[in-house]
Design a protein around this motif. Structure first.
Motif, PDB file in Angstrom:
ATOM      1  N   LEU A   1       0.859  -1.230   0.254  1.00 24.51           N
ATOM      2  CA  LEU A   1      -0.213  -0.381  -0.013  1.00 24.51           C
ATOM      3  C   LEU A   1       1.097   1.511  -0.008  1.00 24.51           C
ATOM      4  N   TYR A   2       0.568   1.716  -0.715  1.00 28.97           N
ATOM      5  CA  TYR A   2       1.030   3.541  -0.965  1.00 28.97           C
ATOM      6  C   TYR A   2       0.824   4.749  -0.636  1.00 28.97           C
ATOM      7  N   ASN A   3       1.088   5.795  -0.362  1.00 25.92           N
ATOM      8  CA  ASN A   3       0.523   6.908   0.251  1.00 25.92           C
ATOM      9  C   ASN A   3       0.173   7.987  -0.499  1.00 25.92           C
ATOM     10  N   ARG A   4       0.385   7.057  -2.523  1.00 21.76           N
ATOM     11  CA  ARG A   4       0.446   8.669  -2.848  1.00 21.76           C
ATOM     12  C   ARG A   4      -0.351   7.654  -4.396  1.00 21.76           C
ATOM     13  N   VAL A   5      -0.086   7.871  -5.828  1.00 24.54           N
ATOM     14  CA  VAL A   5      -0.797   7.394  -6.736  1.00 24.54           C
ATOM     15  C   VAL A   5       0.602   6.906  -8.198  1.00 24.54           C
ATOM     16  N   LEU A   6       0.722   5.764  -7.696  1.00 22.07           N
ATOM     17  CA  LEU A   6       1.672   5.174  -8.784  1.00 22.07           C
ATOM     18  C   LEU A   6       1.710   5.801  -9.978  1.00 22.07           C
ATOM     19  N   SER A   7       2.694   6.036 -10.581  1.00 19.48           N
ATOM     20  CA  SER A   7       2.045   5.763 -12.050  1.00 19.48           C
ATOM     21  C   SER A   7       2.401   4.864 -12.833  1.00 19.48           C
ATOM     22  N   ALA A   8       2.524   4.678 -14.158  1.00 18.29           N
ATOM     23  CA  ALA A   8       2.196   3.341 -14.894  1.00 18.29           C
ATOM     24  C   ALA A   8       3.517   2.731 -14.610  1.00 18.29           C
ATOM     25  N   THR A   9       4.553   3.613 -15.041  1.00 15.15           N
ATOM     26  CA  THR A   9       6.131   3.561 -15.002  1.00 15.15           C
ATOM     27  C   THR A   9       5.838   2.687 -14.267  1.00 15.15           C
ATOM     28  N   GLU A  10       5.871   3.142 -12.322  1.00 18.39           N
ATOM     29  CA  GLU A  10       5.747   2.522 -11.456  1.00 18.39           C
ATOM     30  C   GLU A  10       5.372   1.185 -10.969  1.00 18.39           C
ATOM     31  N   VAL A  11       3.885   1.162 -11.478  1.00 14.14           N
ATOM     32  CA  VAL A  11       3.468  -0.164 -11.524  1.00 14.14           C
ATOM     33  C   VAL A  11       4.185  -1.178 -12.312  1.00 14.14           C
ATOM     34  N   SER A  12       5.013  -1.263 -13.772  1.00 13.04           N
ATOM     35  CA  SER A  12       5.568  -2.274 -14.535  1.00 13.04           C
ATOM     36  C   SER A  12       6.857  -2.329 -13.803  1.00 13.04           C
ATOM     37  N   LYS A  13       7.337  -1.527 -13.607  1.00 16.48           N
ATOM     38  CA  LYS A  13       8.826  -1.777 -12.494  1.00 16.48           C
ATOM     39  C   LYS A  13       8.734  -2.771 -11.090  1.00 16.48           C
ATOM     40  N   ASN A  14       7.496  -2.552 -10.664  1.00 19.06           N
ATOM     41  CA  ASN A  14       6.904  -3.043  -9.699  1.00 19.06           C
ATOM     42  C   ASN A  14       6.742  -5.032  -9.911  1.00 19.06           C
ATOM     43  N   PHE A  15       6.159  -4.690 -11.369  1.00 22.62           N
ATOM     44  CA  PHE A  15       5.699  -5.910 -11.456  1.00 22.62           C
ATOM     45  C   PHE A  15       6.927  -6.993 -11.999  1.00 22.62           C
ATOM     46  N   ASN A  16       7.961  -6.596 -12.534  1.00 23.75           N
ATOM     47  CA  ASN A  16       9.334  -7.073 -13.335  1.00 23.75           C
ATOM     48  C   ASN A  16       9.972  -7.235 -12.035  1.00 23.75           C
ATOM     49  N   ALA A  17      10.175  -6.428 -11.565  1.00 28.16           N
ATOM     50  CA  ALA A  17      11.204  -6.598 -10.296  1.00 28.16           C
ATOM     51  C   ALA A  17      10.689  -7.977  -9.308  1.00 28.16           C
ATOM     52  N   GLN A  18       9.487  -8.700  -9.299  1.00 27.21           N
ATOM     53  CA  GLN A  18       8.972  -9.497  -8.613  1.00 27.21           C
ATOM     54  C   GLN A  18       8.590 -11.273  -9.692  1.00 27.21           C
ATOM     55  N   ARG A  19       8.388 -10.573 -10.573  1.00 22.43           N
ATOM     56  CA  ARG A  19       7.299 -11.727 -11.299  1.00 22.43           C
ATOM     57  C   ARG A  19       8.502 -12.896 -11.699  1.00 22.43           C
ATOM     58  N   GLY A  20       9.830 -12.533 -11.375  1.00 21.57           N
ATOM     59  CA  GLY A  20      10.047 -14.030 -11.755  1.00 21.57           C
ATOM     60  C   GLY A  20       9.665 -14.966 -10.538  1.00 21.57           C
ATOM     61  N   ARG A  21      10.293 -14.688  -8.955  1.00 20.56           N
ATOM     62  CA  ARG A  21       9.649 -15.265  -8.878  1.00 20.56           C
ATOM     63  C   ARG A  21       8.307 -16.181  -8.592  1.00 20.56           C
ATOM     64  N   PHE A  22       7.856 -15.508  -9.302  1.00 20.88           N
ATOM     65  CA  PHE A  22       6.367 -16.107  -9.837  1.00 20.88           C
ATOM     66  C   PHE A  22       5.784 -16.624 -10.793  1.00 20.88           C
ATOM     67  N   GLY A  23       7.261 -16.688 -11.907  1.00 23.51           N
ATOM     68  CA  GLY A  23       7.351 -17.652 -12.624  1.00 23.51           C
ATOM     69  C   GLY A  23       5.927 -17.221 -14.088  1.00 23.51           C
ATOM     70  N   VAL A  24       5.902 -15.677 -13.875  1.00 26.65           N
ATOM     71  CA  VAL A  24       4.751 -15.138 -14.834  1.00 26.65           C
ATOM     72  C   VAL A  24       5.344 -14.252 -15.940  1.00 26.65           C
TER      73      VAL A  24
END
Length: 230
Positions: free
Chosen positions: A207-230
């Motif tokens: 949970l963030y106390n601000r609005v994430l940008s589309a670029t930041e959302v994509s960055k979070n996804f890419n940072a952790q996707r390998g762990r979940f095999g996505v």
């Protein structure tokens, strides 16, 4: 704070972070989970933990949840973002992933993110009135999904993302959004104002106390996707 979950994870404005694979968040034993973003402690009821490659809590869809005892105060007031890695079982209908409130009335104020009966994800912000948006696509059952929603309180705009990409479905703004308070608990696998609970796995909630940008959302996804095999 440390970049729990990956060195490329966005940490600016990160108020709450539960990561079942992070030993700072869960030791692997006992009934207490830790929020490594803001320092809250949560009581685990029923949910079981896996220390496998994905690292996750499993909820039975009946009464399991992780209750952090107090919500994040005025988190939604100026805008907020919710991200989660989820693995839903089939047969769910309107089951919450995380939230502080379930319905818009004087007692239930705040937000929740849930999977609907059509397996689209909805983020809803509630306080007197309510604003929401769904994803345009359904999530996959019995596989991992990264879901994220953001809410801009000034423009009353909700944006949804699925697996790192914009995924904007139907939305609605209803009534006048009032002032948020901090009277509801925050629950993972449930909400502070409802007995509805999640059925499946939840590995990460941020949970963030601000609005994430589309670029930041994509960055979070890419940072952790390998762990979940996505």
């Amino acid at each position: 704070m440390a970049a729990h979950g990956g060195t490329d994870l966005v940490t600016d404005g990160l108020e709450f972070c539960l990561d079942a694979f992070d030993t700072d968040s869960y030791s692997g034993a006992g009934s207490t989970a830790k929020d490594v973003g803001g320092g809250l402690s949560g009581t685990i009821t029923g949910a079981t933990h896996s220390d496998g490659a994905d690292g996750a809590f499993t909820f039975d869809g009946s009464d399991d949840n992780i209750d952090f005892g107090t919500n994040l105060g005025k988190l939604p007031e100026n805008g907020y973002s919710v991200c989660a890695w989820i693995y839903p079982d089939s047969g769910m209908s309107d089951k919450p992933i995380v939230g502080t409130a379930h319905s818009a009335n004087s007692d239930d104020v705040g937000f929740h993110m849930r999977v609907r009966s059509n397996y689209k994800i909805r983020l809803i912000t509630l306080c007197g009135g309510y604003d929401y948006r769904d994803t345009s696509s359904a999530i996959s059952t019995s596989s991992w999904n990264h879901v994220c929603g953001t809410y801009n309180a000034s423009s009353r705009t909700t944006n949804m993302y699925l697996n790192g990409s914009s995924n904007q479905g139907s939305n609605s703004n209803n009534g006048s959004i009032g002032t948020f308070n901090n009277t509801r608990t925050i629950k993972v696998g449930g909400t502070g104002g409802s007995s509805n609970v999640w059925d499946g796995k939840i590995a990460i909630v941020q949970l963030y106390n601000r609005v994430l940008s589309a670029t930041e959302v994509s960055k979070n996804f890419n940072a952790q996707r390998g762990r979940f095999g996505v």
